[in-house]
Write a protein that holds these residues in place. Structure first.
Motif, PDB file in Angstrom:
ATOM      1  N   VAL A   1     -18.547  16.805  29.005  1.00  0.00           N
ATOM      2  CA  VAL A   1     -19.531  17.885  28.097  1.00  0.00           C
ATOM      3  C   VAL A   1     -19.555  17.093  26.501  1.00  0.00           C
ATOM      4  CG1 VAL A   1     -17.074  18.182  26.770  1.00  0.00           C
ATOM      5  CG2 VAL A   1     -18.839  19.947  26.333  1.00  0.00           C
ATOM      6  N   VAL A   2     -18.670  16.047  26.448  1.00  0.00           N
ATOM      7  CA  VAL A   2     -19.380  14.818  25.450  1.00  0.00           C
ATOM      8  C   VAL A   2     -20.442  14.416  25.275  1.00  0.00           C
ATOM      9  CG1 VAL A   2     -17.820  12.721  23.974  1.00  0.00           C
ATOM     10  CG2 VAL A   2     -16.580  14.423  25.880  1.00  0.00           C
ATOM     11  N   ILE A   3     -21.205  14.397  26.119  1.00  0.00           N
ATOM     12  CA  ILE A   3     -23.060  14.313  26.360  1.00  0.00           C
ATOM     13  C   ILE A   3     -23.520  14.845  26.324  1.00  0.00           C
ATOM     14  CG2 ILE A   3     -24.241  12.270  27.325  1.00  0.00           C
ATOM     15  CD1 ILE A   3     -21.678  10.607  28.144  1.00  0.00           C
ATOM     16  N   LEU A   4     -23.352  15.784  27.226  1.00  0.00           N
ATOM     17  CA  LEU A   4     -24.512  16.435  27.571  1.00  0.00           C
ATOM     18  C   LEU A   4     -24.670  17.564  26.679  1.00  0.00           C
ATOM     19  CD1 LEU A   4     -23.405  17.426  31.033  1.00  0.00           C
ATOM     20  CD2 LEU A   4     -25.522  16.436  30.669  1.00  0.00           C
ATOM     21  N   ALA A   5     -23.457  18.039  26.201  1.00  0.00           N
ATOM     22  CA  ALA A   5     -23.449  18.677  24.874  1.00  0.00           C
ATOM     23  C   ALA A   5     -24.797  18.939  23.754  1.00  0.00           C
ATOM     24  CB  ALA A   5     -21.699  19.630  24.198  1.00  0.00           C
ATOM     25  N   PRO A   6     -24.173  17.949  22.949  1.00  0.00           N
ATOM     26  CA  PRO A   6     -25.053  16.912  22.173  1.00  0.00           C
ATOM     27  C   PRO A   6     -26.024  16.914  22.366  1.00  0.00           C
ATOM     28  CG  PRO A   6     -23.506  16.223  22.433  1.00  0.00           C
ATOM     29  CD  PRO A   6     -23.037  16.968  23.434  1.00  0.00           C
ATOM     30  N   LEU A   7     -26.690  16.461  23.650  1.00  0.00           N
ATOM     31  CA  LEU A   7     -28.247  16.327  24.253  1.00  0.00           C
ATOM     32  C   LEU A   7     -28.470  17.337  24.030  1.00  0.00           C
ATOM     33  CD1 LEU A   7     -27.514  13.264  26.270  1.00  0.00           C
ATOM     34  CD2 LEU A   7     -28.723  13.574  24.365  1.00  0.00           C
ATOM     35  N   ALA A   8     -28.481  18.248  25.216  1.00  0.00           N
ATOM     36  CA  ALA A   8     -28.563  19.772  24.703  1.00  0.00           C
ATOM     37  C   ALA A   8     -29.029  20.432  23.490  1.00  0.00           C
ATOM     38  CB  ALA A   8     -27.939  20.480  25.415  1.00  0.00           C
ATOM     39  N   CYS A   9     -27.806  20.414  22.426  1.00  0.00           N
ATOM     40  CA  CYS A   9     -28.411  20.662  20.953  1.00  0.00           C
ATOM     41  C   CYS A   9     -29.668  19.579  20.694  1.00  0.00           C
ATOM     42  CB  CYS A   9     -27.018  20.984  20.118  1.00  0.00           C
ATOM     43  SG  CYS A   9     -26.095  21.892  21.055  1.00  0.00           S
ATOM     44  N   TRP A  10     -29.672  18.563  20.815  1.00  0.00           N
ATOM     45  CA  TRP A  10     -30.731  17.990  19.811  1.00  0.00           C
ATOM     46  C   TRP A  10     -32.223  18.428  20.778  1.00  0.00           C
ATOM     47  CZ3 TRP A  10     -33.835  14.026  23.268  1.00  0.00           C
ATOM     48  CH2 TRP A  10     -34.766  12.995  22.099  1.00  0.00           C
ATOM     49  N   GLY A  11     -32.189  18.441  22.568  1.00  0.00           N
ATOM     50  CA  GLY A  11     -33.163  18.855  23.129  1.00  0.00           C
ATOM     51  C   GLY A  11     -33.739  19.838  22.586  1.00  0.00           C
ATOM     52  N   MET A  12     -33.016  21.170  22.020  1.00  0.00           N
ATOM     53  CA  MET A  12     -33.179  22.524  21.324  1.00  0.00           C
ATOM     54  C   MET A  12     -33.494  22.640  19.981  1.00  0.00           C
ATOM     55  SD  MET A  12     -29.832  26.111  22.907  1.00  0.00           S
ATOM     56  CE  MET A  12     -28.703  24.673  22.619  1.00  0.00           C
ATOM     57  N   TRP A  13     -33.256  21.636  18.843  1.00  0.00           N
ATOM     58  CA  TRP A  13     -33.144  21.368  17.891  1.00  0.00           C
ATOM     59  C   TRP A  13     -34.980  20.773  18.013  1.00  0.00           C
ATOM     60  CZ3 TRP A  13     -34.863  16.425  15.113  1.00  0.00           C
ATOM     61  CH2 TRP A  13     -34.890  16.318  14.156  1.00  0.00           C
ATOM     62  N   ARG A  14     -35.014  19.834  18.934  1.00  0.00           N
ATOM     63  CA  ARG A  14     -36.450  19.591  18.679  1.00  0.00           C
ATOM     64  C   ARG A  14     -37.263  20.163  19.628  1.00  0.00           C
ATOM     65  NH1 ARG A  14     -37.970  14.142  22.060  1.00  0.00           N
ATOM     66  NH2 ARG A  14     -39.939  14.336  21.077  1.00  0.00           N
ATOM     67  N   LEU A  15     -37.103  21.169  20.547  1.00  0.00           N
ATOM     68  CA  LEU A  15     -38.227  21.767  20.705  1.00  0.00           C
ATOM     69  C   LEU A  15     -38.635  23.095  19.333  1.00  0.00           C
ATOM     70  CD1 LEU A  15     -37.070  23.462  24.087  1.00  0.00           C
ATOM     71  CD2 LEU A  15     -39.124  22.744  23.532  1.00  0.00           C
ATOM     72  N   SER A  16     -37.095  23.581  18.732  1.00  0.00           N
ATOM     73  CA  SER A  16     -37.420  24.471  17.790  1.00  0.00           C
ATOM     74  C   SER A  16     -38.068  23.773  16.542  1.00  0.00           C
ATOM     75  CB  SER A  16     -35.984  25.536  17.124  1.00  0.00           C
ATOM     76  OG  SER A  16     -35.331  24.231  16.526  1.00  0.00           O
ATOM     77  N   HIS A  17     -38.574  22.208  16.377  1.00  0.00           N
ATOM     78  CA  HIS A  17     -39.308  22.090  15.460  1.00  0.00           C
ATOM     79  C   HIS A  17     -40.637  21.143  15.885  1.00  0.00           C
ATOM     80  CE1 HIS A  17     -34.743  22.143  13.674  1.00  0.00           C
ATOM     81  NE2 HIS A  17     -36.240  22.095  11.684  1.00  0.00           N
ATOM     82  N   GLU A  18     -41.007  21.926  17.141  1.00  0.00           N
ATOM     83  CA  GLU A  18     -42.512  21.419  16.970  1.00  0.00           C
ATOM     84  C   GLU A  18     -43.417  21.735  16.386  1.00  0.00           C
ATOM     85  OE1 GLU A  18     -43.035  22.254  21.627  1.00  0.00           O
ATOM     86  OE2 GLU A  18     -42.072  19.784  21.666  1.00  0.00           O
TER      87      GLU A  18
END
Length: 73
Positions: free
Chosen positions: A56-73
């Motif tokens: 979770v230390v690696i996956l949760a931040p990467l997933a949040c970053w992915g959601m942020w990128r999708l929302s800022h397209e």
């Protein structure tokens, strides 16, 4: 699993289904992975290792970053 593997192809071609699947993937990894920290706290047992805490230390931040990128397209 096939739907998750199709995400890059669907996004590259501009299909909305690709965005939906990407959001599903990122939300499942970014939000539900946090349960690895919450479940031991809610249990009436001594706090110990709960499977998945290391990932979770690696996956949760990467997933949040992915959601942020999708929302800022």
């Amino acid at each position: 699993m096939g739907a998750w593997l199709a995400i890059p192809l669907l996004l590259r071609r501009g299909y909305e289904l690709g965005r939906y699947l990407a959001w599903t993937f990122f939300a499942s990894m970014g939000l539900t992975e946090l349960a690895h920290f919450l479940m031991p706290v809610l249990a009436n047992e001594p706090y110990g290792y709960f499977p998945g805490m290391a990932s979770v230390v690696i996956l949760a931040p990467l997933a949040c970053w992915g959601m942020w990128r999708l929302s800022h397209e």
